[in-house]
Enzyme design. Structure first.
Site, PDB file in Angstrom:
ATOM      1  N   LYS A   1     -11.279   4.939   2.050  1.00  0.00           N
ATOM      2  CA  LYS A   1     -10.230   4.153   1.401  1.00  0.00           C
ATOM      3  C   LYS A   1     -10.941   3.055   0.609  1.00  0.00           C
ATOM      4  O   LYS A   1     -11.351   2.037   1.175  1.00  0.00           O
ATOM      5  CB  LYS A   1      -9.305   3.563   2.468  1.00  0.00           C
ATOM      6  CG  LYS A   1      -8.161   2.749   1.950  1.00  0.00           C
ATOM      7  CD  LYS A   1      -7.286   2.315   3.130  1.00  0.00           C
ATOM      8  CE  LYS A   1      -6.133   1.475   2.677  1.00  0.00           C
ATOM      9  NZ  LYS A   1      -5.258   1.112   3.799  1.00  0.00           N
TER      10      LYS A   1
ATOM     11  N   GLU B   1       0.838  -1.211   0.000  1.00  0.00           N
ATOM     12  CA  GLU B   1       0.000   0.000   0.000  1.00  0.00           C
ATOM     13  C   GLU B   1       0.872   1.259   0.000  1.00  0.00           C
ATOM     14  O   GLU B   1       0.568   2.239  -0.670  1.00  0.00           O
ATOM     15  CB  GLU B   1      -0.903   0.024   1.232  1.00  0.00           C
ATOM     16  CG  GLU B   1      -1.965  -1.056   1.241  1.00  0.00           C
ATOM     17  CD  GLU B   1      -2.787  -1.009   2.504  1.00  0.00           C
ATOM     18  OE1 GLU B   1      -3.979  -0.653   2.395  1.00  0.00           O
ATOM     19  OE2 GLU B   1      -2.249  -1.302   3.600  1.00  0.00           O
TER      20      GLU B   1
END
Length: 151
Positions: free
Chosen positions: A119, A41
């Site tokens: 997100k 990520e």
């Protein structure tokens, strides 16, 4: 003159009773950030979506019709972008609180801010639209935070 002063006091009491009734909302701001617990990520980055709700008082801006008497949308957008596109954080909670701090620090007219950070690409073994956090912070919190950091 006495009646005029009484009227002004009544108006002030009325405005106080409507505390935080005035808002500026910036919805669905989209940035690319490198936040997350997983190394991938942080390396690849991903999309983050942000909503900002600022509690303020529109009275001065409404009376003057001048941009200097309100909160700059462009300025707030840039402040949010600097945090979301800034240094990687493990948790979106951290990012949301940093956004709130930045907005309050940079805008004296904002009394309180609510930040919703979404997100959409969550590394989870399942289907979901997004994970999100919501934080609300006010000017008193900012002052207490500054005092705590001085000590």
């Amino acid at each position: 003159r006495h009646t005029h002063m009484h009227g002004l006091r009544a108006l002030a009491r009325h405005r106080h009773s409507l505390a935080h009734a005035d808002r500026i909302v910036l919805r669905d701001l989209v940035f690319r950030g490198r936040h997350g617990v997983l190394a991938a990520e942080r390396e690849l980055g991903q999309r983050f979506e942000v909503d900002i709700v600022m509690q303020t008082d529109h009275e001065a801006a409404a009376a003057s019709d001048h941009i200097d008497d309100t909160v700059s949308y462009v300025g707030v957008y840039d402040q949010v972008r600097s945090v979301v596109e800034g240094p990687p954080r493990a948790l979106i909670e951290t990012v949301a609180v940093e956004v709130a701090r930045e907005v309050l620090s940079g805008n004296a007219r904002v009394d309180e801010v609510t930040v919703v950070l979404r997100k959409p690409q969550v590394p989870i073994n399942g289907i979901l639209a997004y994970a999100s956090v919501e934080v609300s912070r006010d000017r008193e919190w900012l002052l207490l935070l500054r005092r705590a950091r001085q000590n």
